[in-house]
Design an enzyme around this catalytic site. Structure first.
Site, PDB file in Angstrom:
ATOM      1  N   HIS A 117      -4.763  -2.483  -9.652  1.00  0.00           N
ATOM      2  CA  HIS A 117      -5.071  -1.050  -9.813  1.00  0.00           C
ATOM      3  C   HIS A 117      -6.519  -0.721  -9.473  1.00  0.00           C
ATOM      4  O   HIS A 117      -6.817   0.420  -9.145  1.00  0.00           O
ATOM      5  CB  HIS A 117      -4.852  -0.622 -11.265  1.00  0.00           C
ATOM      6  CG  HIS A 117      -3.456  -0.198 -11.558  1.00  0.00           C
ATOM      7  ND1 HIS A 117      -2.996  -0.059 -12.851  1.00  0.00           N
ATOM      8  CD2 HIS A 117      -2.426   0.104 -10.753  1.00  0.00           C
ATOM      9  CE1 HIS A 117      -1.738   0.342 -12.818  1.00  0.00           C
ATOM     10  NE2 HIS A 117      -1.381   0.439 -11.562  1.00  0.00           N
ATOM     11  N   HIS A 347      -4.980  12.398 -12.107  1.00  0.00           N
ATOM     12  CA  HIS A 347      -4.739  10.982 -11.789  1.00  0.00           C
ATOM     13  C   HIS A 347      -5.925  10.182 -12.304  1.00  0.00           C
ATOM     14  O   HIS A 347      -5.925   8.955 -12.309  1.00  0.00           O
ATOM     15  CB  HIS A 347      -4.539  10.782 -10.278  1.00  0.00           C
ATOM     16  CG  HIS A 347      -4.072   9.412  -9.926  1.00  0.00           C
ATOM     17  ND1 HIS A 347      -4.917   8.429  -9.471  1.00  0.00           N
ATOM     18  CD2 HIS A 347      -2.853   8.843  -9.996  1.00  0.00           C
ATOM     19  CE1 HIS A 347      -4.239   7.315  -9.253  1.00  0.00           C
ATOM     20  NE2 HIS A 347      -2.979   7.531  -9.579  1.00  0.00           N
TER      21      HIS A 347
HETATM   22  O1  LIG Z   1      -2.990   4.626  -8.747  1.00  0.00           O
HETATM   23  C1  LIG Z   1      -2.313   3.610  -8.922  1.00  0.00           C
HETATM   24  O2  LIG Z   1      -2.813   2.482  -9.024  1.00  0.00           O
HETATM   25  C2  LIG Z   1      -0.828   3.740  -8.987  1.00  0.00           C
HETATM   26  C3  LIG Z   1      -0.051   2.643  -9.280  1.00  0.00           C
HETATM   27  N1  LIG Z   1       1.288   2.699  -9.340  1.00  0.00           N
HETATM   28  C4  LIG Z   1       1.915   3.866  -9.100  1.00  0.00           C
HETATM   29  C5  LIG Z   1       3.338   3.947  -9.143  1.00  0.00           C
HETATM   30  C6  LIG Z   1       4.142   2.736  -9.458  1.00  0.00           C
HETATM   31  O3  LIG Z   1       3.581   1.658  -9.662  1.00  0.00           O
HETATM   32  O4  LIG Z   1       5.391   2.860  -9.491  1.00  0.00           O
HETATM   33  C7  LIG Z   1       3.994   5.132  -8.899  1.00  0.00           C
HETATM   34  C8  LIG Z   1       3.261   6.274  -8.604  1.00  0.00           C
HETATM   35  C9  LIG Z   1       1.872   6.240  -8.552  1.00  0.00           C
HETATM   36  C10 LIG Z   1       1.202   5.032  -8.797  1.00  0.00           C
HETATM   37  C11 LIG Z   1      -0.220   4.947  -8.752  1.00  0.00           C
HETATM   38  O5  LIG Z   1      -0.969   6.046  -8.486  1.00  0.00           O
END
Ligand SMILES: O=C(O)c1cnc2c(C(=O)O)cccc2c1O
Length: 460
Positions: A117, A347
């Site tokens: 992440h 976000h």
């Molecule tokens: O910013 C991030 O690191 C991050 C990580 N995962 C997701 C997922 C998922 O893992 O399903 C779905 C939608 C958005 C993100 C997202 O923004």
């Protein structure tokens, strides 16, 4: 005043806190001036003469990313650090085939369900090194109409005395902790960047690093990462008990993991104990500390600039939500009137300790870490080890390292902010859910009311 200025002028005006939100398309320019940056702004020539860069992230759109660099910088060496495996990794490398200046580093993910992440930039200029820690994927959608957070370092000059892990560290141990974080990848592709960092003077860094690295961290390592690092930092640098033990804690995030059948499993004991730590103690808070969570309602998402598709980046799943109905009583709406971002869905992920009168804060954290044990870690074996699944990174702002006060004056009202005000991403006090409000859940249909584009949400 600042709306027409060069990015470097926006940067300078925001010192020493250096905390920004991403610019949002479709809102008044009043809210895209001071304390805001786009990716093009961050990478612009006014910020420095780029020689090479390193981008840590989860999602990448390579052609779009290259377009955000000034034309003169698009051929410079670029290392992309990701956690993709198999087909996703192949897809990323295929997208970069024609860009001969792009290399990849695949972060090892040995814990199941872990992800990479971390969102961080290393920008090497001809006159020094800049570090950026933020919350946005390197995809157009993440920089278009969402609320995202960014911390931008000063330009760290080169040490005259050659490489050193200790020379050029700051009172916040920024250099030591950044090197410790990067070293944890054990990746040969990062060696040159570890060398760059060790060759620079990071003594002007005025924030603490709070990172997460997958693994079972025990003994002294138990306090190197995750919520136990935050607990240690607040134990050493947090507010004194007399002042803040009755102050609330706020958590704000865009996704939620499985936290157990009741609050005592992790949230209100282990996790809150770290967030509520005051100087000198980390015992369970004397008086129960109020814990307020900010997470978008269905209506916040429906009426947002993007409409229901904003929820595609707020992955709270029904299978997790139905196991933890107890959690939803902590929830508050997304409100950002002061920043003009009521309709720019979050976000960004932030945690802070505001005063009960909401005009001050004892500390503020901006991070990639959502509300999940995978990100923050969960204690195991009678608390002797901290199990973390994902890579994460954030920065902790502590008043005495930034302003002449023991607390931050804080407000989201960017138009009224003074030079020393900590300009918040959301309004305080947080607004509780109404009786009819529901938390956003991304994998169920939402078709009672159309969104701001007249559409419904029918995931299959
Ligand atoms: O910013 C991030 O690191 C991050 C990580 N995962 C997701 C997922 C998922 O893992 O399903 C779905 C939608 C958005 C993100 C997202 O923004």
């Amino acid at each position: 005043s600042l709306t027409s200025k060069e990015p470097i002028d926006i940067f300078t005006h925001a010192q020493p806190l250096s905390f920004f939100l991403t610019k949002v398309h479709g809102i008044s320019s009043d809210y895209n001036g001071a304390y805001t940056m786009s990716l093009r702004d961050i990478l612009s020539e006014s910020m420095g003469n780029l020689q090479e860069s390193c981008q840590f992230n989860y999602m990448f759109e390579i052609p779009w990313l290259i377009q955000q660099y000034p034309t003169s910088f698009r051929q410079k060496p670029l290392l992309c650090v990701h956690g993709f495996q198999g087909g996703q990794k192949a897809g990323l490398e295929a997208d970069a085939r024609k860009f001969t200046n792009i290399k990849f580093c695949q972060a090892k993910l040995e814990m199941p369900y872990g992800t990479h992440h971390t969102k961080m930039m290393f920008l090497m200029y001809d006159n020094g090194l800049r570090v950026v820690i933020h919350t946005a994927n390197l995809i157009e959608r993440d920089w278009h109409q969402k609320t995202q957070g960014i911390w931008i370092s000063p330009v760290f000059p080169k040490l005259k005395s050659g490489p050193s892990p200790t020379q050029g560290d700051s009172p916040t141990h920024f250099k030591r902790d950044l090197l410790q974080y990067v070293a944890a990848y054990k990746a040969y592709q990062l060696k040159d960047w570890q060398d760059h960092i060790s060759r620079h003077d990071l003594s002007s860094a005025n924030v603490f690093i709070v990172g997460s690295v997958p693994g079972r961290h025990m003994a002294e390592k138990k306090h190197w990462f995750g919520h136990m690092k935050l607990r240690k930092l607040l134990n050493e640098n947090g507010p004194v008990k007399e002042q803040a033990s009755k102050w609330p804690v706020i958590g704000q995030f865009s996704s939620i993991g499985s936290l157990g059948a009741s609050k005592e499993n992790w949230l209100s004991v282990e996790f809150l104990q770290s967030l509520a730590t005051v100087k000198g103690t980390s015992s369970v808070p004397l008086a129960p500390v109020e814990f307020k969570l900010i997470f978008p309602t269905v209506d916040n998402v429906r009426t947002s600039l993007e409409g229901y598709p904003a929820g595609g980046s707020i992955p709270y799943s029904i299978n997790v939500a139905k196991k933890q109905p107890w959690l939803h009583s902590y929830f508050h709406q997304w409100k950002s009137e002061g920043r003009g971002r009521n309709r720019a869905m979050p976000h960004i992920k932030t945690y802070c300790r505001p005063s009960p009168t909401w005009g001050e804060a004892a500390w503020f954290l901006v991070t990639s870490s959502n509300l999940s044990k995978a990100a923050w870690g969960a204690l195991e074996k009678k608390g002797s080890q901290l199990m973390i699944r994902s890579y994460e990174i954030g920065v902790l702002f502590i008043p005495k390292y930034l302003v002449e006060n023991a607390v931050f004056k804080c407000s989201s009202k960017v138009k009224e902010a003074g030079q020393k005000t900590f300009v918040l991403p959301y309004d305080l006090p947080p607004r509780a859910y109404t009786k009819s409000d529901k938390p956003w859940i991304w994998d169920i249909a939402h078709k009672e009311l159309p969104d701001s584009n007249g559409n419904m949400w029918c995931p299959s």
